[in-house]
Design a protein around this motif. Structure first.
Motif, mmCIF file in Angstrom:
data_model
loop_
_atom_site.group_PDB
_atom_site.id
_atom_site.type_symbol
_atom_site.label_atom_id
_atom_site.label_comp_id
_atom_site.label_asym_id
_atom_site.label_seq_id
_atom_site.Cartn_x
_atom_site.Cartn_y
_atom_site.Cartn_z
ATOM 1 N N THR A 149 -5.397 -7.912 114.763
ATOM 2 C CA THR A 149 -5.823 -7.417 113.460
ATOM 3 C C THR A 149 -4.578 -7.253 112.609
ATOM 4 O O THR A 149 -3.689 -6.499 112.958
ATOM 5 C CB THR A 149 -6.536 -6.059 113.583
ATOM 6 N N ARG A 150 -4.489 -7.978 111.513
ATOM 7 C CA ARG A 150 -3.269 -7.936 110.713
ATOM 8 C C ARG A 150 -3.629 -7.807 109.243
ATOM 9 O O ARG A 150 -4.731 -8.163 108.830
ATOM 10 C CB ARG A 150 -2.451 -9.213 110.939
ATOM 11 N N ASN A 151 -2.690 -7.289 108.496
ATOM 12 C CA ASN A 151 -2.881 -7.184 107.054
ATOM 13 C C ASN A 151 -2.610 -8.545 106.444
ATOM 14 O O ASN A 151 -1.458 -8.960 106.310
ATOM 15 C CB ASN A 151 -1.928 -6.132 106.474
ATOM 16 N N ILE A 152 -3.673 -9.252 106.086
ATOM 17 C CA ILE A 152 -3.511 -10.620 105.604
ATOM 18 C C ILE A 152 -3.600 -10.711 104.085
ATOM 19 O O ILE A 152 -3.578 -11.792 103.539
ATOM 20 C CB ILE A 152 -4.553 -11.550 106.246
ATOM 21 N N THR A 175 -15.717 -4.934 99.713
ATOM 22 C CA THR A 175 -15.202 -4.752 101.065
ATOM 23 C C THR A 175 -13.777 -4.216 101.016
ATOM 24 O O THR A 175 -13.014 -4.511 100.087
ATOM 25 C CB THR A 175 -15.192 -6.081 101.843
ATOM 26 N N VAL A 176 -13.427 -3.417 102.047
ATOM 27 C CA VAL A 176 -12.049 -2.991 102.251
ATOM 28 C C VAL A 176 -11.704 -3.219 103.718
ATOM 29 O O VAL A 176 -12.577 -3.365 104.554
ATOM 30 C CB VAL A 176 -11.825 -1.500 101.881
ATOM 31 N N GLY A 177 -10.412 -3.220 104.017
ATOM 32 C CA GLY A 177 -9.966 -3.435 105.390
ATOM 33 C C GLY A 177 -8.590 -4.061 105.389
ATOM 34 O O GLY A 177 -7.814 -3.884 104.443
ATOM 35 N N VAL A 178 -8.280 -4.805 106.460
ATOM 36 C CA VAL A 178 -6.968 -5.445 106.527
ATOM 37 C C VAL A 178 -6.798 -6.501 105.430
ATOM 38 O O VAL A 178 -5.677 -6.904 105.128
ATOM 39 C CB VAL A 178 -6.716 -6.091 107.911
ATOM 40 N N LYS A 179 -7.890 -6.938 104.848
ATOM 41 C CA LYS A 179 -7.826 -7.877 103.726
ATOM 42 C C LYS A 179 -7.821 -7.139 102.390
ATOM 43 O O LYS A 179 -8.099 -7.705 101.344
ATOM 44 C CB LYS A 179 -9.001 -8.859 103.801
ATOM 45 N N TRP A 180 -7.511 -5.871 102.443
ATOM 46 C CA TRP A 180 -7.449 -4.953 101.319
ATOM 47 C C TRP A 180 -8.785 -4.883 100.612
ATOM 48 O O TRP A 180 -9.818 -4.768 101.260
ATOM 49 C CB TRP A 180 -6.275 -5.290 100.366
#
Length: 238
Positions: A3-6, A223-228
């Protein structure tokens, strides 16, 4: 599973990444059959210099689970990149065949290799070509009955053509199928009418056109998450 901030941004909230990391660890552990193939796909795509803009693991699995719940047997993707989302959808649905379209030749080569290493070459067809040209050809094949109708479509390619892609896809799907268009919220810029970035303007036109298009019902899901912070246009075709 990685899981990475892409989608790095100055406004990224670390809680979003933390929640993705925590839930991914428990719901998509490394012991799952597709975990290594998905991680290897990201690693190989990075090594080949592809932009780090794949779906997040949570988004990939959500779309895969939607296809399972809806009983989708044929899916279409516009914008293959390194094959990450295609592998998610196919690996979670052993009875599904996916056709994915990519304009960039390097991306096609990387994706085909990743798909081969994932053991999915028999169920994922990667077509190299311009999206509008390929989709028009696929529409003709569906109309002629030489290719099955699709039960799900993911559009994640050049944003200026999103509406054109959606219109073509609409003619190729079964009734009550979903067409998902990624990256429409654009960090909230969708509703900032002073923003004239071409991608944002195209997203606004997409939403406004979808609201007037006969035979579809749509919603924007933020949406929010590692894809900001971004979001999808989720379209159901009558």
């Amino acid at each position: 599973m990685t899981t990475r901030n892409i989608w790095p941004s100055s406004g990224n909230d670390p809680r979003w990444t933390a929640v993705d990391a925590y839930s991914c660890k428990h719901l998509n552990p490394a012991s799952r059959p597709n975990a290594k193939a998905l991680d290897d796909t990201l690693t190989a795509s990075d090594a080949a210099g592809l932009p780090p803009i794949s779906l997040s693991p949570a988004q990939g699995k959500f779309l895969a689970l939607h296809c399972r719940a809806a009983g989708v047997t044929h899916a279409l993707e516009v914008g293959t990149l390194g094959g990450y989302s295609a592998i998610w959808i196919a690996s979670e649905n052993p009875h599904l065949r996916l056709t994915t379209v990519e304009y960039n030749k390097t991306h096609v080569e990387v994706a085909r290799k990743n798909i081969e290493l994932a053991g999915l070459s028999d169920r994922i067809e990667v077509i190299h070509g311009a999206g509008l040209d390929v989709l028009a050809r696929l529409r003709d094949e569906v109309t002629a009955g030489t290719r099955p109708q699709f039960g799900f479509v993911l559009i994640d390619a050049d944003k200026e053509n999103n509406w054109n892609y959606l219109k073509l896809a609409k003619d190729m799907v079964k009734p009550n199928s979903v067409i998902c268009v990624d990256n429409v919220v654009r960090e909230g810029q969708l509703a900032d009418f002073t923003n004239r970035d071409p991608h944002t303007v195209a997203s606004r036109q997409l939403v406004e056109n979808a609201g007037k298009e006969p035979g579809v019902d749509s919603v924007v899901v933020q949406t929010v998450g590692v894809k900001w912070y971004d979001g999808w246009l989720w379209v159901v075709v009558s």
